[in-house]
Design a protein around this motif. Structure first.
Motif, short mmCIF file in Angstrom:
data_model
loop_
_atom_site.label_atom_id
_atom_site.label_comp_id
_atom_site.label_asym_id
_atom_site.label_seq_id
_atom_site.Cartn_x
_atom_site.Cartn_y
_atom_site.Cartn_z
N TRP A 10 1.06 -1.21 -0.02
CA TRP A 10 0.07 0.25 0.51
C TRP A 10 0.88 1.89 0.38
CZ3 TRP A 10 -4.50 -2.06 -1.67
CH2 TRP A 10 -4.53 -2.68 -0.61
N ASN A 11 1.81 1.54 1.45
CA ASN A 11 2.64 2.63 1.12
C ASN A 11 4.13 2.24 1.58
OD1 ASN A 11 2.17 2.77 3.91
ND2 ASN A 11 0.14 3.66 3.38
N ASP A 12 5.01 2.75 2.06
CA ASP A 12 5.98 2.87 2.91
C ASP A 12 6.28 2.60 3.55
OD1 ASP A 12 6.05 5.31 3.43
OD2 ASP A 12 7.62 6.72 1.93
N GLY A 13 4.80 3.16 4.55
CA GLY A 13 4.71 3.35 6.31
C GLY A 13 5.25 4.11 6.62
N GLN A 14 5.69 5.13 6.46
CA GLN A 14 6.89 6.28 6.94
C GLN A 14 5.95 6.64 8.29
OE1 GLN A 14 9.48 5.82 7.21
NE2 GLN A 14 10.66 6.20 5.33
N GLU A 24 -7.11 0.23 6.35
CA GLU A 24 -8.54 0.69 5.74
C GLU A 24 -8.13 -0.17 4.72
OE1 GLU A 24 -8.86 4.75 5.35
OE2 GLU A 24 -8.55 4.82 8.36
N MET A 25 -7.58 0.03 4.12
CA MET A 25 -7.06 -0.82 2.38
C MET A 25 -7.58 -2.50 2.65
SD MET A 25 -7.88 1.36 0.07
CE MET A 25 -7.53 0.28 -1.17
N THR A 26 -6.67 -3.05 3.72
CA THR A 26 -6.01 -4.22 4.29
C THR A 26 -7.40 -5.33 4.44
OG1 THR A 26 -3.83 -3.75 4.89
CG2 THR A 26 -5.06 -6.37 5.69
N ILE A 33 -5.53 -10.07 7.87
CA ILE A 33 -3.88 -9.44 8.54
C ILE A 33 -3.06 -8.02 7.90
CG2 ILE A 33 -1.69 -10.40 9.73
CD1 ILE A 33 -2.97 -12.78 9.47
N LEU A 34 -2.44 -7.71 8.46
CA LEU A 34 -1.71 -6.44 8.42
C LEU A 34 -0.16 -6.84 8.76
CD1 LEU A 34 -0.99 -3.85 6.00
CD2 LEU A 34 -1.69 -2.62 7.94
N ARG A 52 -7.70 1.24 16.17
CA ARG A 52 -8.45 0.78 14.49
C ARG A 52 -8.52 -0.72 14.48
NH1 ARG A 52 -11.91 2.56 11.95
NH2 ARG A 52 -10.93 2.82 9.40
N ALA A 53 -7.35 -1.46 14.68
CA ALA A 53 -7.48 -2.68 13.83
C ALA A 53 -8.35 -3.63 14.72
CB ALA A 53 -6.19 -3.11 14.53
N VAL A 54 -8.58 -3.17 15.87
CA VAL A 54 -9.93 -3.54 15.84
C VAL A 54 -11.26 -3.14 15.93
CG1 VAL A 54 -11.55 -4.01 18.55
CG2 VAL A 54 -9.58 -3.97 18.90
N GLU A 55 -11.80 -2.16 15.71
CA GLU A 55 -12.91 -1.71 14.68
C GLU A 55 -12.61 -1.96 13.15
OE1 GLU A 55 -12.60 3.07 16.68
OE2 GLU A 55 -11.67 2.60 14.65
#
Length: 293
Positions: A10-14, A24-26, A33-34, A52-55
């Motif tokens: 998705w992106n560089d996770g910075q 969200e995209m996951t 799993i992300l 946020r992961a729980v949500e």
């Protein structure tokens, strides 16, 4: 079986925003799993990520990698000390994220080495990882050594080497993190390597031989999934892939990301999820067909 996807699709996770967008995209593309890159706890709000992961009803899987400044095979005691401190902090991040494992090339610097590994370097690494594994065990986190190819480490490239390393460490909390991309380079028989690793596999990456769309290269995914079912592996399987837009600069060099093998991250993710679902379902059908009556 839960399937995951690496943040770098998705992106560089910075940044915090990067990670939350990847989460969200996951969810939107159907993964459970992300996998996160190494996160500096001083730069991210880990509690917010967990909420946020729980949500989103996804799990977070922690990973990390050692730089030359943290190489636990180094002859410099200060470099080794920094590496051990880095790994202990990474274990703490994994714990705080609710991840049951911390995976990646965590036994040596993630780089192309100009020299052969040494017996002393191997021993230093195993001793450090054994100590870190004890702390990780108390935190409910398993250490999973990602067996990357010869161009990304000189220490451990094969399952046989990984099992020898675990035995020397004496730890019951060190496992192997296998990856079809790397096995396709290093293992004479990747399927036999999976069988040999057996219950010491703590995490599993799928990646095509060209790091592109699954099924577009030479990896035998049918035999791979058959072997994973045969050994009873159930700890999660994640797709790892990179392109020049989403890959951190140092990884572009280490992993030789010189050309893009996909351009549309959503299309790549959706294709990967369908491919994994189909491969796993087909392997289950084959296992059922061959099961004794």
């Amino acid at each position: 079986m839960d399937f995951g996807i690496h943040t770098f699709v998705w992106n560089d996770g910075q940044t915090q925003q990067d990670i939350e967008q990847a989460m969200e995209m996951t969810r939107e593309t159907g993964f459970a799993i992300l996998e996160l890159p190494g996160l500096d706890p001083r730069a991210f709000d880990l509690d917010r990520l967990v909420r946020r992961a729980v949500e989103l009803e996804i799990r977070l899987a922690a990973s990390a990698g050692l730089t030359p400044a943290h190489d636990v095979t180094s002859e410099d005691p200060e470099v080794v000390r920094r590496g051990e401190m880095f790994l202990l902090e990474a274990v703490g991040v994994a714990r705080d994220l609710g991840s049951t494992q911390m995976s990646g090339p965590i036994f040596s610097a993630h780089q192309k080495f100009p020299t052969m590994p040494t017996r002393e370097g191997w021993k230093r690494s195993a001793e450090v990882l054994a100590r870190v594994a004890e702390t990780a065990k108390d935190a409910g986190v398993a250490l999973c050594l990602e067996l990357v190819n010869r161009y990304e480490t000189n220490l451990i490239n094969t399952v046989q080497q990984g099992l020898a390393y675990i035995e020397e460490s004496g730890s019951d909390n060190i496992f192997l993190h296998l990856d079809t991309f790397h096995m396709n380079i290093e293992e004479a028989d990747p399927v036999q390597a999976i069988r040999l690793a057996g219950d010491r596999i703590g995490y599993f990456h799928v990646g095509e031989s060209n790091r592109g769309y699954l099924g577009s290269g030479t990896v035998d995914f049918e035999a791979t999934f058959d072997a994973l079912l045969e050994i009873g592996y159930s700890r999660g399987i994640s797709i790892e892939a990179f392109n020049s837009r989403t890959c951190r600069d140092h990884l572009k060099t280490v992993c030789a990301i010189w050309r893009d093998v996909f351009h549309d991250d959503v299309d790549f993710a959706l294709h990967s999820k369908v491919f994994l679902d189909m491969q796993y379902a087909a392997a289950q059908r084959r296992a059922g067909a061959y099961a004794p009556a």
